[in-house]
Design a protein around this motif. Sequence first.
Motif: not given
Length: 427
Positions: A315-322
């Motif tokens: 979910g974080l990856i898909l928000n552009g977050k590491n």
Amino acid sequence: MGKLTLHTISYSDEGKKIVYDYSAEVNVQKYLVQDKPLYSTYGIDVSSVPDSIAVIPFLSNIMPIAWYAGFTVEVEEVDEDFYKALELVHKEFLKRDSLHTVKGKLEAKKLVKNKIIGDKSSMLFSGGVDAYATYIRIFEKKPDLITIHGADIEIDDHSQWEDFTNFIETEKLLEKNNQEYIETNLREFYTYQVELLLKDIGWWGKVQHGLALIGSLAPLSFIYKYSSIYIASSYTDHIDIDWGSTPEIDEKITWAGGVKVFHDGYELKRQDKVDLIAQFASNTDNKFKLRVCYSELRTEFNCSNCEKCFRTILGLILNGKNPNDYGFNVDETVYDKFYQVLEIGSGSKGVKYFWWELMEKAKNTDQFYVFKDKEKETSQINKIRDGKIDQLLEQKINTSNKGKQRIRFIIRNKFPWLQKLYRKIRY
């Protein structure tokens, strides 16, 4: 039918521990661990709380057992608003297929009118996605954060509890919030016979936790004058699942002239909550750890290798977050690990829905966080878009066997010495 009687409410540990002295008739005793009576311990002296309020944590845990098992609970006194609230909550449970009896009931010799006058907010805080989403939504209210030892972390697990409290007390984002801790053996005072009151095991999640967690705050609410209590939703109305914490249950709970409970975030899917957290982090230039994992395999903040960790990481990856900025420890190989874990995942309806959300998010997201190689990682995201994870979960659902799970549970709890013998032979 049988009866359980609460004789007295007393205090120890300088007024911080509420001790409940109760006894049960023979046909009720099988549901209770005889040497582990229910208790609640707070970080402050709560001995000035009226008995009609102090009894609420006790009844919040006992009454669902009484409803399902069909016995009477007798107490000297209880807050009038809470007594009426229990009747409404009982009616909600009666709508379920799993509750067939209407015989279980509460008998109070005296109903007491209490009044809490104040405007402070509080919330149950676990540090996970649901809790942080609610925290962000009520950020301006500066709610007191209440964490319960004995709910997700076992009371005897002092190491993990210390890690958890250190996390809360050192997180910069939370430094302006008053933090309170409650220790209660709410998952240890009853026997495995309570689990068998349901067709499928899962008493804590399916029945107990909403009422039990909210009720545990009653003594604190009287001391700190809470007018509102927030509990984060686990699911949404998109999932048809029996769960112990829903708006219909939680928001009927009240005491002392109108303490209001808010079941927050029910309209949000889990991925909506991750999106909200990511947006808040960007808008406020904050990075904060999410505590989503209580795996015994965990050696760091989260284990970063279980189904719950993986769904948050993606979910974080898909928000552009590491994800490594939010309490995880992963690299580009995480995608292959998804499939290894999900092949032996629980396959529950809720889990399947959460991963469906992620698949839909992937389909509608062009940008995502890249660890190392954009081309290779785009290929992995495309597999998710095409439904590979969803297929794995579907396979697991088709092969699950709830009957065998129930039998294994009974044997493990009725004959614990067999489990020990098996482990000894095996190893």
